[in-house]
Motif scaffolding. Structure first.
Motif, short mmCIF file in Angstrom:
data_model
loop_
_atom_site.label_atom_id
_atom_site.label_comp_id
_atom_site.label_asym_id
_atom_site.label_seq_id
_atom_site.Cartn_x
_atom_site.Cartn_y
_atom_site.Cartn_z
N VAL A 157 0.89 -1.03 0.10
CA VAL A 157 0.02 -0.02 0.15
C VAL A 157 0.73 1.13 0.02
N GLU A 158 1.99 1.45 0.73
CA GLU A 158 2.66 2.59 0.89
C GLU A 158 3.55 2.62 -0.41
N MET A 159 3.86 1.73 -1.12
CA MET A 159 4.49 1.82 -2.30
C MET A 159 3.52 2.36 -3.36
N SER A 160 2.37 2.06 -3.14
CA SER A 160 1.39 2.43 -4.19
C SER A 160 0.91 4.04 -3.92
N VAL A 161 1.28 4.53 -2.74
CA VAL A 161 1.06 5.88 -2.12
C VAL A 161 2.23 6.57 -2.67
N LEU A 162 3.44 6.14 -2.47
CA LEU A 162 4.75 6.56 -3.14
C LEU A 162 4.68 7.04 -4.48
N GLU A 163 4.14 6.03 -5.11
CA GLU A 163 4.30 6.11 -6.68
C GLU A 163 3.10 7.12 -7.16
N ARG A 164 2.00 7.41 -6.53
CA ARG A 164 0.94 8.08 -6.90
C ARG A 164 1.23 9.72 -6.19
N LYS A 165 1.75 9.80 -5.10
CA LYS A 165 1.92 11.01 -4.46
C LYS A 165 3.33 11.37 -4.20
N GLY A 166 4.40 10.49 -4.59
CA GLY A 166 5.69 10.97 -4.18
C GLY A 166 6.07 11.21 -2.75
N LEU A 167 5.13 10.46 -1.76
CA LEU A 167 5.38 10.60 -0.40
C LEU A 167 6.57 9.70 0.06
N PRO A 168 7.62 9.94 0.62
CA PRO A 168 8.80 9.10 1.00
C PRO A 168 8.32 8.11 2.03
N VAL A 169 8.58 6.90 2.12
CA VAL A 169 8.75 5.71 2.93
C VAL A 169 10.12 4.82 3.19
N ALA A 170 10.29 4.70 4.53
CA ALA A 170 11.47 3.86 4.99
C ALA A 170 11.10 2.85 5.48
N VAL A 171 12.25 1.75 5.73
CA VAL A 171 12.03 0.59 6.40
C VAL A 171 13.12 0.54 7.33
N ALA A 172 12.89 0.09 8.74
CA ALA A 172 13.83 -0.04 9.45
C ALA A 172 13.82 -1.56 9.91
N MET A 173 15.00 -2.46 9.71
CA MET A 173 15.02 -3.73 10.48
C MET A 173 15.82 -3.82 11.61
N VAL A 174 15.03 -4.36 12.56
CA VAL A 174 15.78 -4.58 13.90
C VAL A 174 15.91 -6.02 14.70
N ASP A 175 17.21 -6.28 14.76
CA ASP A 175 17.36 -7.24 15.37
C ASP A 175 18.01 -7.50 16.81
N ILE A 176 17.46 -8.27 17.65
CA ILE A 176 17.97 -8.45 18.92
C ILE A 176 19.57 -9.10 18.92
N ASP A 177 20.71 -8.38 19.40
CA ASP A 177 21.89 -8.70 19.31
C ASP A 177 22.10 -10.04 20.42
N HIS A 178 22.53 -10.82 19.82
CA HIS A 178 23.34 -12.09 20.62
C HIS A 178 21.82 -12.69 21.26
N PHE A 179 21.14 -13.05 20.50
CA PHE A 179 19.94 -13.66 21.08
C PHE A 179 19.86 -15.13 21.36
N LYS A 180 20.56 -15.78 20.47
CA LYS A 180 20.68 -17.06 20.87
C LYS A 180 21.31 -17.54 22.07
N PRO A 181 22.64 -16.73 22.75
CA PRO A 181 23.08 -17.09 23.77
C PRO A 181 22.25 -16.67 24.93
N ILE A 182 21.37 -15.45 24.88
CA ILE A 182 20.15 -15.24 25.65
C ILE A 182 19.45 -16.47 26.02
N ASN A 183 18.88 -17.03 24.90
CA ASN A 183 18.08 -18.23 25.03
C ASN A 183 18.75 -19.13 25.64
#
Length: 303
Positions: A157-183
């Motif tokens: 949907v946001e890509m469609s808005v970007l294409e029609r209106k030119g409004l920027p969109v960003a994505v942030a990928m978040v990863d928990i550091d050293h999660f396997k040792p915590i588990n």
């Protein structure tokens, strides 16, 4: 009647008399009425207001109801809005065409008050149940955040808005550091608690316009609407710091937890309007570089 509270109905008809008549017939119903007097205005209001139901005149000048219905159903963010056609006469062929386009019902003018109310109530009730089921299916059970399926739909949907209106969109990928040792060290129940706490932080630190999702495992993805890369980096850094200040303990043992965040914005990613996949892949590459550089930091895509 309580199942209709806060639902909205868009009336698209070129006749002011029909607007008055429908308004009078539905006055006792707890719905918000939105009025459009031609197809262009109807499409604009459907896109901006996202009504729960559209009452659409079949016979309008310039652009008729069939054409507008076809346009609405072609838009991913509008395709699930139920449409009831309003018409003076409707032969069998027209009825078939209307239902093939995705209309859920039709009402013949002049309206019988009881019939109109019944058909509107039925359509709105079905829409409410559909929305509830869809929402439930798109929520991650552990965190209460949106899940990956919703992320993909919303990003499209946001890509469609970007294409029609030119409004920027960003994505942030978040990863928990050293999660396997915590588990491995503190057990999976504590690992689940860590995921839940970080999900809470990301949700609290996000803006109303952001979409926070659990991507899978110990990863999260955030859609930042109407946000260029520089602004997205600022938001991501605030989130990173908030997680870093968490004081988590397992029993009496302090357990420090941090996250790494990769950010990609449409203003710096080529072909971003083609698919949200480009943004996700770019953000994932940025995350990989951040982890390689030492974790507990934010990194983005260079122009």
């Amino acid at each position: 009647m309580s199942d209709m509270v806060h639902q909205s109905v868009l009336i698209v008809d070129d006749s002011p008399d029909i607007h008055q008549l429908v308004g009078a017939r539905l006055r006792s119903e707890r719905v918000n009425l939105i009025h459009a007097h031609d197809a262009a205005e109807g499409f604009r209001l459907a896109a901006s207001e996202k009504p729960d139901l559209i009452l659409l005149d079949l016979d309008m000048p310039i652009t008729d109801g069939m054409t507008l219905c076809r346009q609405l159903k072609a838009e991913q963010e509008l395709s699930d809005i139920p449409v009831i056609f309003l018409t003076g006469t409707m032969d069998v062929q027209t009825k078939v065409q209307a239902f093939e386009l995705g209309a859920v019902d039709y009402v013949t003018k002049p309206f019988d008050a009881v019939e109109l109310k019944a058909r509107v109530r039925a359509a709105l009730r079905t829409k409410r149940y559909h929305d509830l089921l869809t929402t439930k299916a798109q929520i991650d059970a552990l965190t209460g955040l949106w899940n990956r399926g919703y992320l993909n739909d919303r990003l499209a949907v946001e890509m469609s808005v970007l294409e029609r209106k030119g409004l920027p969109v960003a994505v942030a990928m978040v990863d928990i550091d050293h999660f396997k040792p915590i588990n491995d060290t503190y057990g999976h129940p504590f690992g689940d608690a860590v995921i839940q706490r970080i999900a809470e932080v990301l949700g609290n630190m996000s803006r109303d316009s952001d979409v926070v999702c659990r991507y899978g495992g110990e990863e999260f993805a955030i859609i930042l609407r109407d946000t260029p890369s520089e602004g997205a980096m600022t938001v991501a850094e605030r989130m990173r710091k908030a997680v870093e200040t968490l004081q988590l303990t397992c029993g009496k043992t302090p357990v420090p937890v941090t996250v790494s965040i990769g950010v990609a914005g449409s203003d710096r990613v080529g072909n971003a309007t083609d698919s949200g996949t480009h943004l996700l892949e770019a953000a994932d590459r940025a995350l990989y570089r951040v982890k390689e550089a030492g974790r507990n930091r934010v990194g983005g895509i260079t122009p």
